[in-house]
Design a protein around this motif. Structure first.
Motif, PDB file in Angstrom:
ATOM      1  N   GLY A  56       3.565  16.743  -2.030  1.00  0.00           N
ATOM      2  CA  GLY A  56       4.257  16.256  -0.843  1.00  0.00           C
ATOM      3  C   GLY A  56       3.388  16.155   0.402  1.00  0.00           C
ATOM      4  O   GLY A  56       3.857  15.737   1.454  1.00  0.00           O
ATOM      5  N   THR A  57       2.097  16.513   0.304  1.00  0.00           N
ATOM      6  CA  THR A  57       1.234  16.423   1.494  1.00  0.00           C
ATOM      7  C   THR A  57       0.998  14.960   1.874  1.00  0.00           C
ATOM      8  O   THR A  57       0.584  14.674   2.986  1.00  0.00           O
ATOM      9  CB  THR A  57      -0.116  17.136   1.275  1.00  0.00           C
ATOM     10  N   ALA A  58       1.230  14.059   0.937  1.00  0.00           N
ATOM     11  CA  ALA A  58       1.275  12.637   1.271  1.00  0.00           C
ATOM     12  C   ALA A  58       2.425  12.049   0.466  1.00  0.00           C
ATOM     13  O   ALA A  58       2.659  12.453  -0.672  1.00  0.00           O
ATOM     14  CB  ALA A  58      -0.033  11.941   0.917  1.00  0.00           C
ATOM     15  N   SER A  59       3.146  11.138   1.068  1.00  0.00           N
ATOM     16  CA  SER A  59       4.278  10.545   0.364  1.00  0.00           C
ATOM     17  C   SER A  59       4.555   9.165   0.944  1.00  0.00           C
ATOM     18  O   SER A  59       4.007   8.800   1.983  1.00  0.00           O
ATOM     19  CB  SER A  59       5.516  11.435   0.492  1.00  0.00           C
ATOM     20  N   THR A  60       5.379   8.422   0.233  1.00  0.00           N
ATOM     21  CA  THR A  60       5.772   7.081   0.684  1.00  0.00           C
ATOM     22  C   THR A  60       7.282   6.991   0.604  1.00  0.00           C
ATOM     23  O   THR A  60       7.882   7.468  -0.366  1.00  0.00           O
ATOM     24  CB  THR A  60       5.111   6.014  -0.223  1.00  0.00           C
ATOM     25  N   ASP A  61       7.891   6.430   1.614  1.00  0.00           N
ATOM     26  CA  ASP A  61       9.345   6.272   1.605  1.00  0.00           C
ATOM     27  C   ASP A  61       9.723   4.899   1.074  1.00  0.00           C
ATOM     28  O   ASP A  61       9.085   3.897   1.413  1.00  0.00           O
ATOM     29  CB  ASP A  61       9.904   6.433   3.021  1.00  0.00           C
ATOM     30  N   VAL A  77       0.854  -1.190   0.000  1.00  0.00           N
ATOM     31  CA  VAL A  77       0.000   0.000   0.000  1.00  0.00           C
ATOM     32  C   VAL A  77       0.888   1.236   0.000  1.00  0.00           C
ATOM     33  O   VAL A  77       1.808   1.334   0.811  1.00  0.00           O
ATOM     34  CB  VAL A  77      -0.908   0.021   1.246  1.00  0.00           C
ATOM     35  N   VAL A  78       0.631   2.141  -0.915  1.00  0.00           N
ATOM     36  CA  VAL A  78       1.389   3.393  -0.965  1.00  0.00           C
ATOM     37  C   VAL A  78       0.418   4.559  -0.836  1.00  0.00           C
ATOM     38  O   VAL A  78      -0.788   4.401  -1.001  1.00  0.00           O
ATOM     39  CB  VAL A  78       2.197   3.520  -2.281  1.00  0.00           C
ATOM     40  N   ARG A  79       0.982   5.707  -0.521  1.00  0.00           N
ATOM     41  CA  ARG A  79       0.159   6.886  -0.323  1.00  0.00           C
ATOM     42  C   ARG A  79       0.846   8.066  -0.998  1.00  0.00           C
ATOM     43  O   ARG A  79       2.008   8.350  -0.702  1.00  0.00           O
ATOM     44  CB  ARG A  79       0.042   7.158   1.176  1.00  0.00           C
ATOM     45  N   PHE A  80       0.157   8.710  -1.926  1.00  0.00           N
ATOM     46  CA  PHE A  80       0.723   9.879  -2.602  1.00  0.00           C
ATOM     47  C   PHE A  80      -0.282  11.014  -2.529  1.00  0.00           C
ATOM     48  O   PHE A  80      -1.437  10.812  -2.143  1.00  0.00           O
ATOM     49  CB  PHE A  80       1.054   9.537  -4.063  1.00  0.00           C
ATOM     50  N   SER A  81       0.161  12.223  -2.969  1.00  0.00           N
ATOM     51  CA  SER A  81      -0.698  13.399  -2.734  1.00  0.00           C
ATOM     52  C   SER A  81      -1.829  13.551  -3.742  1.00  0.00           C
ATOM     53  O   SER A  81      -2.851  14.127  -3.421  1.00  0.00           O
ATOM     54  CB  SER A  81       0.165  14.666  -2.773  1.00  0.00           C
TER      55      SER A  81
END
Lengths: 113, 248
Positions: free
Chosen positions: B217-222, B204-208
């Motif tokens: 960049g308000t949501a990001s995944t490392d 599961v990833v999370r992006f803006s």
């Protein structure tokens, strides 16, 4: 009323000749969002949709629906039909749009929830 | 090999997207992404890759890695993210998308300007067709097309009530071959698992899904990876050789 009666009276095309259509239709549900159908359709409903993705068969099995009618002359994907035959889910079709088909079904006594 | 933690926002629109603000120009996107501390971004406009090269060029020499991408709308109205290696010739891919996107003329009142730009933010054209529409590809066909061009396929914002594979299709079709699923910024990956179950073991990833500069960049995944290339992201998603997705 059975699916067979409705198919005859509305001249529905039968995409799954190997699946019996003698099952009584308890009501109707029209929606193209499968999550909505999972949430709100009732057992024995005839489902009116324009979605032709194979997932429609799984949803019909999950909700124990009487069958699926594809509107607007939409033709199901081959994989959808193979699954429907396997799972014994009747898939029918019509050139009518959703509004017109739902109106005619309602006029014949098929009711929504 | 030195694995590094790389902060990625791989779902960003530009001024070419119907709903993207005009201020989402290549330089503005790059500037904002760097200010947000991102290491990698991807340019993912609706049904088109045409502004990606300009953003890649605008980021050259800044240390920010930019991947070209797309947010495709399938026939079922499911949004699928396609991410590609920088430098891939996406001309043939784009031609195939346009051949399968009904040519409805854009109406600015509803579609915005759909501006094509160069790396210096100069307007070089407008996309004349409405990019909002659904392509004729099924989700299976869309994923296969992305894969044929060497890309990664990610189902977008699966927690949303529209344009999500869950809302449209009820569940993820078995054997679809996605590399990951994305949840919207409002949902944490843990909440996503609680709500959607195992998700076939997909990361599961999370992006803006940024449409305005301030959303970048308000949501990001490392990703713990050996560099910002697509191959490294692929391996991090698959959890290979110590590479992984870091849930923050």
């Amino acid at each position: 009323m059975t699916l067979s009666d409705l198919a005859t009276r509305l001249e529905l095309h039968i995409f799954t000749p190997g699946v019996p259509i003698e099952r009584p239709v308890g009501g109707g549900y029209a929606s193209d969002l499968l999550s909505d159908v999972i949430g709100h359709a009732r057992k024995d409903d005839l489902w009116v949709t324009m979605q032709i993705h194979p997932n429609i068969v799984a949803v019909a099995v999950l909700k124990d629906l009487a069958g699926i009618v594809l509107v607007g002359g939409r033709v199901p994907a081959a994989e959808t039909l193979a699954q429907a035959e396997r799972e014994k889910v009747p898939v029918l079709g019509t050139g009518l749009g959703t509004f017109e088909l739902a109106g005619r079904l309602h006029g014949m006594g098929v009711r929504g929830g | 090999m030195a694995l590094r933690r790389l902060r990625a926002d791989l779902h960003i629109h530009t001024c070419l997207s119907p709903c993207g603000e005009l201020t989402m120009s290549p330089r503005a996107v790059v500037e904002r992404a760097r200010a947000s501390g991102l290491d990698i971004i991807a340019v993912t406009d609706h049904n088109t890759t045409e502004n990606a090269a300009a953003v890649i060029e605008a980021a050259a020499g800044t240390g920010l890695a930019v991947l070209p991408g797309i947010e495709m709308t399938t026939a079922e109205e499911v949004h699928i993210l396609g991410l590609f290696e920088a430098g891939t010739d996406l001309g043939p891919f784009q031609s195939e998308v346009f051949r399968n996107l009904p040519d409805v003329p854009a109406k600015m009142k509803f579609t915005g300007d759909q501006v094509i730009v160069d790396a210096a933010d100069y307007v070089t054209g407008f996309c004349p067709r409405c990019l909002f529409g659904a392509t004729l590809f099924s989700v299976q066909e869309a994923v296969a097309l992305i894969h044929r061009h060497g890309g990664l396929a990610i189902a977008c914002h699966i927690d949303r009530d529209s344009f999500s594979i869950i809302s449209q299709l009820g569940f993820i079709p078995p054997g679809l071959g996605l590399e990951a699923v994305e949840v919207s910024p409002r949902l944490s990956p843990d909440e996503a698992r609680r709500r959607f179950g195992s998700l076939d073991g997909l990361p599961v990833v999370r992006f803006s899904d940024a449409h305005k500069p301030e959303e970048i960049g308000t949501a990001s995944t490392d990703f713990l990876a050996d560099g910002p290339g697509l191959g490294e992201i692929r391996r991090a998603l698959a959890g290979e050789d110590g590479r992984r997705v870091i849930v923050s």
